[in-house]
Design an enzyme around this catalytic site. Structure first.
Site, PDB file in Angstrom:
ATOM      1  N   ARG A 185      85.058 -71.610  27.928  1.00  0.00           N
ATOM      2  CA  ARG A 185      85.215 -72.289  29.218  1.00  0.00           C
ATOM      3  C   ARG A 185      83.923 -72.942  29.690  1.00  0.00           C
ATOM      4  O   ARG A 185      83.593 -72.937  30.873  1.00  0.00           O
ATOM      5  CB  ARG A 185      85.727 -71.305  30.280  1.00  0.00           C
ATOM      6  N   SER A 234      93.409 -69.427  36.320  1.00  0.00           N
ATOM      7  CA  SER A 234      92.496 -68.285  36.301  1.00  0.00           C
ATOM      8  C   SER A 234      91.273 -68.580  37.162  1.00  0.00           C
ATOM      9  O   SER A 234      90.626 -69.617  36.992  1.00  0.00           O
ATOM     10  CB  SER A 234      92.065 -67.961  34.868  1.00  0.00           C
ATOM     11  N   GLU A 305      85.552 -69.237  36.886  1.00  0.00           N
ATOM     12  CA  GLU A 305      86.058 -70.302  36.023  1.00  0.00           C
ATOM     13  C   GLU A 305      86.279 -71.563  36.835  1.00  0.00           C
ATOM     14  O   GLU A 305      86.206 -72.675  36.321  1.00  0.00           O
ATOM     15  CB  GLU A 305      87.360 -69.861  35.354  1.00  0.00           C
TER      16      GLU A 305
END
Length: 317
Positions: A185, A234, A305
């Protein structure tokens, strides 16, 4: 603080490009969380050259924010006091690259403003596998590159060959995937750089088989993720080792926790939901509570995130 003169000073900057200036544009409507105030200004560059000239002439004190699909942004309740750049209106082409009809690997070029799900279905229609995981990920290719978006065992790094980008000074670069320092990520490209396009390597396959795989993945999402209410997916990255983020959130008793119109999902507690009328401040309160409790419970610092946008730019974790 940005001023009107920052955009049109001496009639030589924005006006010389003949680029329409949109004012007081709702950002809540442009994010998947459906939260946040308005952008003071919004620009939609019509070409790479126009964007390049914009960056080369950009006033140092004028904040800017690149906005794609808005799938990983929490916008401040007061909005954004600078200029939002939106590439989705004009820089949104996806096309096959020339090659031999019998080649197993086919290259596809996608502009940064292309919707991720649009790319997945483009690949399916052309009998190309590898992009199925993007079929359920909201956002744009530019954002997917920035976050190395992924799901179900694949990510952008796995299918990326190279990308074009502009650095903060407006200089054009073409970088192979190995130079992007992509990881879980994240990528190592400077935060003020702007992705322009991606060159992807996909493999030939039966379109019906690709369709079935996409259906299977989408069914998994529907059964495991809370899709009824707006969210950003998320909220936290999974730690490098040990329990996943959602497991930590559950262990510290935050599953279902609520602050105003914001709630930690009971179905998947790494999702923070907008139940209706949620404010950014309420989401941030839940984020801070989660991080504090997890740290106290296990000395684990959950990294975000999603990105949090203050009134003058991105805020740090």
């Amino acid at each position: 603080m940005a001023r009107k003169e920052d955009l049109t000073d001496n009639n030589t900057w924005i006006n010389s490009l003949k680029l329409p200036i949109l004012e007081q544009v709702s950002l809540a409507e442009r994010t998947t969380w459906k939260i946040g105030g308005a952008a003071r200004w919004l620009l939609q560059p019509q070409s790479v050259e126009q964007l390049r000239l914009l960056l080369q002439r950009w006033p140092d004190r004028l904040p800017r924010l690149l906005l794609g699909g808005g799938s990983n942004l929490l916008i401040d309740d007061n909005g954004f006091a600078g200029v939002v750049l939106d590439l989705t209106k004009h820089l949104n082409r996806v096309e096959l690259q020339a090659g031999h009809p019998d080649d197993e690997v086919v290259h596809v070029r996608a502009d940064a403003g292309v919707d991720t799900r649009t790319l997945a279905h483009f690949a399916r229609r052309h009998g190309l596998r590898g992009a199925e995981f993007l079929g359920g990920i909201p956002g744009t290719i530019g954002g997917a590159l920035r976050m190395n978006a992924g799901a179900y065992g694949s990510d952008m790094q796995a299918i990326l060959v190279a990308c074009d980008l502009l650095d903060g000074a407006g200089q054009l670069h073409r970088l192979p995937v190995g130079h992007l320092q992509m990881g879980y990520r994240q990528c190592g490209v400077a935060s003020d750089s702007i992705f322009l396009s991606a060159l992807l390597a996909l493999r030939r396959d039966d379109p019906q088989a690709i369709r079935e795989r996409m259906r299977t993945l989408n069914q998994k999402r529907r059964t495991s993720q809370p899709l009824r209410y707006p969210s950003a997916g998320s909220t936290f990255k999974n730690p490098c080792a040990g329990p996943k983020a959602w497991q930590w959130i559950e262990m510290v008793g935050m599953r279902g926790a609520r602050e105003g119109g914001a709630q930690v999902s009971e179905q998947h507690c790494n999702f923070l939901l907008n139940l209706g009328g949620a404010r950014a401040a309420e989401v941030r309160t839940l984020i801070e509570q989660i991080r504090s409790r997890v740290w106290q419970a296990g000395s684990v610092e959950l990294a975000l995130e999603v990105k949090i946008v203050g009134d003058e730019g991105l805020l740090s974790d």
